[in-house]
Design an enzyme around this catalytic site. Structure first.
Site, PDB file in Angstrom:
ATOM      1  CG  ASP A 140      20.895  17.623   7.109  1.00 47.21           C
ATOM      2  OD1 ASP A 140      20.501  18.515   6.343  1.00 47.21           O
ATOM      3  OD2 ASP A 140      21.258  17.833   8.263  1.00 47.21           O
TER       4      ASP A 140
ATOM      5  CB  THR B 117      17.825  19.312  12.527  1.00 48.63           C
ATOM      6  OG1 THR B 117      18.411  20.145  13.534  1.00 48.63           O
ATOM      7  CG2 THR B 117      18.624  19.457  11.245  1.00 48.63           C
TER       8      THR B 117
ATOM      9  CB  SER C 284      13.004  25.920   9.293  1.00 50.13           C
ATOM     10  OG  SER C 284      11.674  26.189   8.906  1.00 50.13           O
TER      11      SER C 284
ATOM     12  CG  ASP D 227      21.488  28.526   8.726  1.00 49.70           C
ATOM     13  OD1 ASP D 227      20.870  27.526   8.332  1.00 49.70           O
ATOM     14  OD2 ASP D 227      22.450  28.458   9.516  1.00 49.70           O
TER      15      ASP D 227
END
Length: 333
Positions: free
Chosen positions: A46, A127, A240, A272
């Site tokens: 990240d 993640t 994702s 997002d």
């Protein structure tokens, strides 16, 4: 074809480099024995991804603003010393002058104001997928006065032909407003292929894409939604914004992001949705919230005026909205 402007060149190369770096981190740090609670590889990926994109942005457009997911505060804590060292080591692969102070400064530069013209970044979207060896993405978008003008996705586990591959070429996707959506290889970008949504008009044959994690949606209402519409196929669960890539490539017809039970007040973060939403729309699809309202990127770091997400091939959108209303999936407020 999209125009190869300086902004496009920057976005493609920065996203590509960050996505390939996260893939290296996954390969080197994530093992089969990794426990679900051990998120250290996610932390490293990240922060390293955000630092790399931020450094590239400062070089290319030093006056531009970055609005990104991560802040550097965690890395300044004594217990995070090893994580910061690892992040710096990985960033140095692409930025030879990187040291711990520079890395933290690059990360912190993502704390810009989401107003006017700015870039928004999710340095590692998905993640849990990253830890499982499944789908994840780096997502970068350019927003001007509340409109997404450019979106890029780097998907290490998605091949340019749309196949879900654990160890393939990876995919790099780009959409430029009014210029279509395009896909190429992440590792060896050359020829771009234009994306087009599915022409499926029979909603009973629709393929639904949804989040893998139940905590990110409402699985029971998705099941009720499918039953109401007599959809037989099981939803495809994946992490994702790679879901938008499949939807834009005609490998699904509906994408649902319902409000999770117990999280009725949740608002989507702009990073997002920004890149994936433009990639879908430029491939001929449609995206709104659960009430049919366009996503509003003019309200800061969240989609404050929106509740949930419905994305589709466009043809089935009105029927899907009606079904969401019928099964009680549309928030009242």
């Amino acid at each position: 074809m999209f125009e190869l402007t300086p902004q496009v060149q920057f976005a493609l190369e920065a996203t590509r480099q960050a996505a390939m770096l996260t893939a290296q981190i996954e390969k080197e740090l994530v093992s089969a024995a990794l426990t679900k609670e051990d998120r250290s590889p996610v932390t490293v990926a990240d922060y390293a991804s955000q630092a790399v994109v931020a450094a590239a942005l400062q070089r290319a457009f030093p006056n531009d603003t970055l609005v990104a997911e991560e802040e550097s505060g965690y890395l300044h804590q004594p217990q995070s010393k090893q994580a910061l060292q690892l992040v710096t080591q990985y960033v140095r692969r692409l930025e030879p002058t990187a040291d711990e102070n520079r890395v933290c400064a690059w990360i912190e530069s993502g704390n810009g104001k989401a107003e006017g013209r700015f870039w928004t970044l999710d340095p590692l979207d998905g993640t849990k997928g990253f830890l499982r060896g499944d789908q994840y993405a780096v997502a970068l978008a350019l927003i001007e006065d509340g409109k997404v003008k450019l979106g890029v996705l780097g998907c290490p586990k998605l091949d340019p032909d749309g196949r879900l591959q654990a160890n393939g070429e990876g995919a790099l996707l780009i959409a430029q407003l009014d210029k279509g959506s395009w896909i190429t290889s992440l590792r060896n970008p050359q020829t771009f292929r234009r994306l087009q949504v599915s022409p499926q008009a029979d909603i009973r044959q629709a393929r639904i894409l949804r989040s893998f994690e139940s905590g990110h949606t409402d699985a029971d209402r998705i099941q009720a939604f499918a039953a109401w519409l007599k959809i037989q196929a099981e939803p495809l669960r994946m992490d994702s914004q790679a879901k938008y890539a499949l939807l834009a490539d005609g490998q699904g017809e509906l994408l649902l992001r319902l409000l999770s039970p117990g999280k009725a007040e949740y608002r989507e973060k702009i990073w997002d949705q920004a890149a994936g939403s433009l990639i879908l729309q430029e491939a001929g699809g449609k995206i709104t919230d659960l009430r049919g309202q366009p996503l509003d990127f003019s309200q800061g770091r969240t989609l404050r005026n929106n509740r949930g997400v419905l994305a589709s091939n466009g043809i089935l959108h009105a029927q899907a909205l009606a079904a969401l209303q019928a099964v009680g999936a549309v928030p009242e407020d």
